[in-house]
Write an enzyme that holds these catalytic residues in place. Structure first.
Site, short mmCIF file in Angstrom:
data_model
loop_
_atom_site.label_atom_id
_atom_site.label_comp_id
_atom_site.label_asym_id
_atom_site.label_seq_id
_atom_site.Cartn_x
_atom_site.Cartn_y
_atom_site.Cartn_z
N ASP A 1 0.81 -1.21 0.00
CA ASP A 1 0.00 0.00 0.00
C ASP A 1 0.85 1.27 0.00
OD1 ASP A 1 -2.67 1.40 0.52
OD2 ASP A 1 -1.52 2.04 2.28
N GLU B 1 1.30 -0.09 -5.00
CA GLU B 1 0.31 0.98 -5.14
C GLU B 1 1.02 2.28 -4.79
OE1 GLU B 1 -2.71 3.92 -3.92
OE2 GLU B 1 -1.60 2.77 -2.42
#
Length: 630
Positions: free
Chosen positions: A285, A320
């Site tokens: 993330d 990401e």
């Protein structure tokens, strides 16, 4: 370097037990069962003058010995599988084990001694799937089923098989404070949150997915800790740093004093999920918030370590980021990832923008068509932050280096009411958008419920208390709402309260919808288009070893994109507007999907998408795909 130490240590364990019915990742910290039946407890606490072990049911705490390096350790026969324990700081504060495998009473409660070898895996021969075959499905365990558990999710895997999904991407499950959360406020990164079930339940979900040929990718958060329940800085303050602030608080320290312990903590976590839970990959993330000026960036060290211990298993690492990460997406001479496998293509969200934008000028519509073409053939547009590298020009990155979507937890949840795209755009618009990303060479990812046009929203939710809860509530309104209306009770009544249980419950999928009316029609449409992808597009991907696409803007919101390979090409003609267009070239090939009005000539109707392929030199079987299109 640390990567050698951690990787070699884990690889030795992996090789020793690779063919056994057990999977264990050995760690230099935490609670580890001993051969004689006792338990070794070990914790890094360089700033603590003393540490003691508290066992539930034992009146007195047990002193831990400290070595010169700051490690506290004790081995005791009074603990075993199922024992609950905490560490006691010099001031009397009881804290959980930072590498706890399970927290039965939430983040501030005792940790539980687990036997990581207790689960007997069935699918020992599973080696994963090639990335080209990936059709991802992002899901949140707590809202994927009414029960919101790992075991309940198993009951929905056959639905995903029928849909054509080959990989699930599970939103972060690291233990968080409270009864519900998106997952990005985790503070105990090794413990699957107890609201979802026990660790063996998660292993059972992975095993069941492998039974069905489905890969499991786990979302992990290495850029910050959640705001409640993180006790680590009380005895290891150097794990955090003020040098690189993030939108969510302090960043993790990967390049300053004692950063080697932070790196070790994170590297073992990645290896833990891949080895002990047999995950097929990790989605990392917001890696743009992971700042590291070391000679070897933690992301590269992590990738090398994971791949070193994976052996012959295919393991996929997805980034990401708000920045371009092209330098981490390269392939070797055999088209295998050198470090990371793919990056989320945030710019493809332009599709959703086109589907909902109103009142734009012709110049704006042409600009957006140009950006869409770039997002499809390059993965990024000029709007993306970061520095462009020549990796694409050098042919190092295939289309599979990018993950495309029109909905994710962020895309949906970052609308103040959490509306899905089907609540904001007409069906023909959504079908056109989905037909573009589902059949493009990039790896597609659906968001749970998308396949049947789920009526349920996915707003942001968490379960904090007191001042923190008030701060989250206010911050959410200020970020996505109208600051001037924060005192307007009528306005606030229509905005989901992120702290309310009703907001969490509203996000739970309604599985009864799948077979009903328009939802069943959506399900049938997604099933058919995914089947065409698997039959027609996936076989071509092995011939697209680089981002070899070109595009031509045909008019406002109209674009042709073509991906060339030695034996032919794959072509997209898309008119994503409310006005028919005759600006397209006639099809010179075989049409594999037509969405909206259009033939093989130069005209496409409103919100029309046509995919065609020229592959005369390839041996292909098309009868299945033809029958699905009828």
């Amino acid at each position: 370097m640390l990567k050698i130490t951690v990787a070699d240590e884990a690889k030795q364990c992996s090789e020793a037990g690779a063919r056994s019915v057990r999977s264990v990742h050995r760690m230099p910290f935490g609670a580890e069962l001993q051969a004689d039946g006792g338990v070794r407890f070990r914790v890094w606490a360089p700033e603590a003058e003393s540490m003691r072990l508290a066992l539930d049911g034992r009146a007195e705490t047990i002193a831990m010995e400290c070595d010169a390096g700051g490690w506290y350790e004790v081995v005791t026969s009074e603990a075993g599988v199922g024992s609950r324990y905490r560490f006691v700081l010099p001031d009397g504060t009881y804290v959980p084990d930072p590498v706890s495998r399970f927290q039965p009473e939430d983040v501030s409660g005792p940790s539980e001694v687990m036997d990581p070898a207790a689960y007997a895996w069935r699918n020992l021969e599973w080696r994963g799937r090639p990335w080209d075959e990936a059709i991802l499905y992002e899901l949140h365990i707590g809202t994927f089923t009414p029960e919101g558990t790992f075991l309940a999710a198993i009951g929905k895997l056959d639905h995903l098989v029928e849909l054509g999904v080959t990989a699930i991407e599970i939103m972060s499950v690291g233990d968080f404070s409270g009864r519900w959360n998106w997952g990005y406020d985790g503070v105990l990164l090794y413990a699957p949150d107890s609201t979802y079930g026990r660790p063996d339940d998660l292993k059972a979900l992975v095993d069941a997915a492998h039974d069905r040929g489905i890969m499991v990718i786990l979302d992990v958060v290495y850029n910050h800790f959640g705001p409640e329940g993180n006790y680590l800085p009380q005895y290891f303050p150097q794990i955090m740093t003020d040098k690189y602030p993030t939108p969510w608080g302090q960043a993790l320290n990967f390049d300053d004093r004692q950063s080697d312990r932070t790196r070790e903590f994170i590297l073992h976590n990645a290896l833990y999920w891949v080895e002990e839970f047999r995950m097929d990959g990790l989605r990392l993330d917001a890696v743009h918030a992971i700042i590291d000026t070391s000679s070897t960036h933690i992301l590269d060290e992590l990738a090398l370590s994971v791949r070193a211990v994976a052996g012959d298993r295919r393991v996929h690492l997805v980034l990401e980021s708000d920045d371009t990460m092209l330098h981490r997406l390269g392939r070797d001479s055999e088209a295998q990832p050198l470090t990371s496998t793919a990056q989320w293509n945030h710019d493809i969200q332009l599709l959703a923008h086109l589907g909902m934008a109103k009142g734009q000028t012709e110049a704006q519509d042409r600009r957006d068509a140009n950006r869409l073409g770039k997002a499809l053939v390059e993965g990024f547009t000029a709007a993306t932050q970061g520095i462009y590298t020549p990796a694409i020009d050098n042919g190092l990155i295939p289309p599979g280096g990018f993950v495309s979507f029109i909905q994710t937890h962020d895309v949906v949840g970052n609308r103040i009411a959490g509306e899905r795209v089907t609540a904001l755009a007409p069906p023909e618009v959504v079908r056109a958008m989905a037909a573009v990303y589902l059949l493009a060479p990039q790896v597609p990812m659906l968001f749970m419920g998308e396949e049947w046009g789920a009526s349920t929203p996915f707003p942001y939710f968490c379960d904090f208390k007191g001042e923190l809860a008030d701060a989250v509530r206010k911050g959410r309104l200020e970020q996505f709402g109208d600051v001037a209306r924060l005192e307007d009770q009528a306005y606030l009544a229509g905005v989901p309260d992120p702290l309310a249980e009703s907001t969490f419950v509203s996000a739970k999928l309604r599985w009864d919808e799948v077979s009903q009316g328009v939802h069943a029609e959506w399900m049938d449409w997604y099933r058919r288009v995914i089947a065409v992808r698997r039959a027609e597009v996936v076989p071509l991907l092995a011939h697209l070893q680089k981002m070899a696409g070109t595009y031509v803007v045909r008019g406002p919101r109209a674009v042709t994109v073509r991906w060339a390979f030695e034996q032919g090409w794959l072509r997209l003609d898309a008119n994503l507007s409310d006005v028919a267009s005759g600006a397209f070239d006639a099809v010179d090939g075989r049409v594999i999907w037509q969405e909206g009005v259009g033939g093989v000539g130069g005209e496409l109707g409103t919100w029309a998408v046509r995919w065609s392929v020229r592959d005369d030199a390839l041996e292909r079987v098309t009868a299945t795909a033809d029958s699905l299109r009828e």
